[in-house]
Scaffold this motif. Structure first.
Motif, PDB file in Angstrom:
ATOM      1  N   ILE A 161     -11.046 -30.352  32.981  1.00  0.00           N
ATOM      2  CA  ILE A 161      -9.715 -29.805  32.716  1.00  0.00           C
ATOM      3  C   ILE A 161      -9.623 -29.452  31.240  1.00  0.00           C
ATOM      4  O   ILE A 161      -9.931 -30.285  30.383  1.00  0.00           O
ATOM      5  N   THR A 162      -9.206 -28.239  30.957  1.00  0.00           N
ATOM      6  CA  THR A 162      -8.954 -27.818  29.582  1.00  0.00           C
ATOM      7  C   THR A 162      -7.462 -27.900  29.327  1.00  0.00           C
ATOM      8  O   THR A 162      -6.663 -27.420  30.132  1.00  0.00           O
ATOM      9  N   ALA A 163      -7.096 -28.530  28.217  1.00  0.00           N
ATOM     10  CA  ALA A 163      -5.688 -28.660  27.818  1.00  0.00           C
ATOM     11  C   ALA A 163      -5.326 -27.496  26.905  1.00  0.00           C
ATOM     12  O   ALA A 163      -6.017 -27.244  25.915  1.00  0.00           O
ATOM     13  N   TYR A 164      -4.255 -26.778  27.248  1.00  0.00           N
ATOM     14  CA  TYR A 164      -3.816 -25.621  26.466  1.00  0.00           C
ATOM     15  C   TYR A 164      -2.670 -26.013  25.533  1.00  0.00           C
ATOM     16  O   TYR A 164      -1.840 -26.848  25.884  1.00  0.00           O
ATOM     17  N   PRO A 165      -2.594 -25.404  24.358  1.00  0.00           N
ATOM     18  CA  PRO A 165      -1.568 -25.789  23.389  1.00  0.00           C
ATOM     19  C   PRO A 165      -0.172 -25.253  23.736  1.00  0.00           C
ATOM     20  O   PRO A 165      -0.028 -24.150  24.249  1.00  0.00           O
ATOM     21  N   ALA A 166       0.824 -26.077  23.424  1.00  0.00           N
ATOM     22  CA  ALA A 166       2.225 -25.646  23.486  1.00  0.00           C
ATOM     23  C   ALA A 166       2.528 -24.860  22.210  1.00  0.00           C
ATOM     24  O   ALA A 166       1.665 -24.732  21.330  1.00  0.00           O
ATOM     25  N   GLY A 167       3.730 -24.380  22.100  1.00  0.00           N
ATOM     26  CA  GLY A 167       4.125 -23.607  20.927  1.00  0.00           C
ATOM     27  C   GLY A 167       3.930 -24.338  19.617  1.00  0.00           C
ATOM     28  O   GLY A 167       3.654 -23.722  18.583  1.00  0.00           O
ATOM     29  N   ASP A 168       4.046 -25.670  19.634  1.00  0.00           N
ATOM     30  CA  ASP A 168       3.872 -26.452  18.406  1.00  0.00           C
ATOM     31  C   ASP A 168       2.426 -26.913  18.211  1.00  0.00           C
ATOM     32  O   ASP A 168       2.129 -27.679  17.298  1.00  0.00           O
ATOM     33  N   GLY A 169       1.515 -26.477  19.106  1.00  0.00           N
ATOM     34  CA  GLY A 169       0.105 -26.840  18.980  1.00  0.00           C
ATOM     35  C   GLY A 169      -0.304 -28.080  19.750  1.00  0.00           C
ATOM     36  O   GLY A 169      -1.489 -28.402  19.822  1.00  0.00           O
ATOM     37  N   THR A 170       0.641 -28.795  20.348  1.00  0.00           N
ATOM     38  CA  THR A 170       0.322 -30.011  21.096  1.00  0.00           C
ATOM     39  C   THR A 170      -0.417 -29.665  22.377  1.00  0.00           C
ATOM     40  O   THR A 170       0.051 -28.853  23.169  1.00  0.00           O
ATOM     41  N   VAL A 171      -1.579 -30.286  22.592  1.00  0.00           N
ATOM     42  CA  VAL A 171      -2.347 -30.053  23.813  1.00  0.00           C
ATOM     43  C   VAL A 171      -2.255 -31.235  24.781  1.00  0.00           C
ATOM     44  O   VAL A 171      -2.441 -31.071  25.980  1.00  0.00           O
ATOM     45  N   ALA A 172      -1.989 -32.424  24.268  1.00  0.00           N
ATOM     46  CA  ALA A 172      -1.848 -33.613  25.100  1.00  0.00           C
ATOM     47  C   ALA A 172      -0.979 -34.620  24.358  1.00  0.00           C
ATOM     48  O   ALA A 172      -0.853 -34.557  23.130  1.00  0.00           O
ATOM     49  N   ILE A 173      -0.382 -35.516  25.128  1.00  0.00           N
ATOM     50  CA  ILE A 173       0.460 -36.564  24.552  1.00  0.00           C
ATOM     51  C   ILE A 173      -0.045 -37.893  25.096  1.00  0.00           C
ATOM     52  O   ILE A 173      -0.255 -38.027  26.301  1.00  0.00           O
ATOM     53  N   LYS A 174      -0.225 -38.858  24.203  1.00  0.00           N
ATOM     54  CA  LYS A 174      -0.665 -40.187  24.616  1.00  0.00           C
ATOM     55  C   LYS A 174       0.456 -41.186  24.359  1.00  0.00           C
ATOM     56  O   LYS A 174       1.080 -41.182  23.295  1.00  0.00           O
ATOM     57  N   PHE A 175       0.667 -42.044  25.350  1.00  0.00           N
ATOM     58  CA  PHE A 175       1.639 -43.124  25.243  1.00  0.00           C
ATOM     59  C   PHE A 175       0.907 -44.437  25.479  1.00  0.00           C
ATOM     60  O   PHE A 175      -0.073 -44.476  26.225  1.00  0.00           O
ATOM     61  N   SER A 176       1.390 -45.512  24.866  1.00  0.00           N
ATOM     62  CA  SER A 176       0.795 -46.820  25.113  1.00  0.00           C
ATOM     63  C   SER A 176       1.818 -47.924  24.871  1.00  0.00           C
ATOM     64  O   SER A 176       2.708 -47.793  24.041  1.00  0.00           O
ATOM     65  N   ASP A 177       1.658 -49.005  25.626  1.00  0.00           N
ATOM     66  CA  ASP A 177       2.421 -50.219  25.364  1.00  0.00           C
ATOM     67  C   ASP A 177       1.515 -51.281  24.749  1.00  0.00           C
ATOM     68  O   ASP A 177       1.853 -52.445  24.680  1.00  0.00           O
ATOM     69  N   ASP A 178       0.367 -50.860  24.269  1.00  0.00           N
ATOM     70  CA  ASP A 178      -0.628 -51.748  23.673  1.00  0.00           C
ATOM     71  C   ASP A 178      -0.205 -52.071  22.239  1.00  0.00           C
ATOM     72  O   ASP A 178      -0.117 -51.169  21.409  1.00  0.00           O
TER      73      ASP A 178
END
Length: 187
Positions: A161-178
């Motif tokens: 899977i290739t992640a494409y950028p949004a208008g602000d350049g974000t291609v992926a978002i990571k969340f963690s409760d670690d």
């Protein structure tokens, strides 16, 4: 620097999801995925591989030919995994642009030349009580591996899977409760 073995993480288990592009994604590491997000099912024991690549162009100085700067000319973020559970979702991801149809328990997959099929993708990575969630708001299967039909192996649908950028350049978002994500190492 103090070493902390409690901050060593292993991707013990997890899940991969696909949803229509534009689906509202979770905004933390543990909230349930929306109903439109389909769990892709069993993933091979190779897990999920995240790759980040960048091509750079060197700027050379006239004086001595020294490299004085590098400029990123292109970049790409991909996620690769092998689904080993056969389902409508897996078949349609593998044969991008094709749809499974059928009635009365009989299915048909008319395989077409690959076409655009942008979706939201997500991954949950779990190590005990520590969770990492990766959301790809705009992604697409851009590579598939060979599908082997063999008597002693599961059908394996290798997907990249290739992640494409949004208008602000974000291609992926990571969340963690670690908690280790917020703890700086001791000086």
């Amino acid at each position: 620097m103090t070493l902390n073995s409690n901050a060593v993480r292993v991707a013990i288990t997890g899940a991969a999801y696909a949803a229509p592009k534009g689906t509202t994604a979770p905004t933390d590491a543990t909230t349930a995925w929306p109903a439109a997000a389909v769990d892709i099912g069993w993933i091979s024991d190779d897990g999920i591989t995240e790759s980040n690549s960048a091509d750079t162009t060197e700027i050379k100085a006239w004086q001595g030919g020294a490299t004085v700067r590098k400029v990123v000319s292109s970049s790409e973020m991909t996620f690769k995994f092998t689904a080993i559970e056969t389902s409508k979702t897996t078949l349609e991801l593998y044969h991008r642009g094709s749809k499974v149809t059928g009635t009365s328990g009989k299915a048909v997959l008319a395989i077409k030349a690959p076409g655009p099929d942008r979706r939201m993708f997500g991954f949950d990575v779990v190590d005990g009580t520590s969770h990492i969630r990766i959301v790809i708001p705009d992604g697409e299967v851009t590579e598939v591996g060979d599908l082997t039909y063999k008597g002693d192996e599961a059908l394996a649908y290798e997907l990249t899977i290739t992640a494409y950028p949004a208008g602000d350049g974000t291609v992926a978002i990571k969340f963690s409760d670690d908690p280790s994500w917020l703890n700086a190492p001791a000086p």
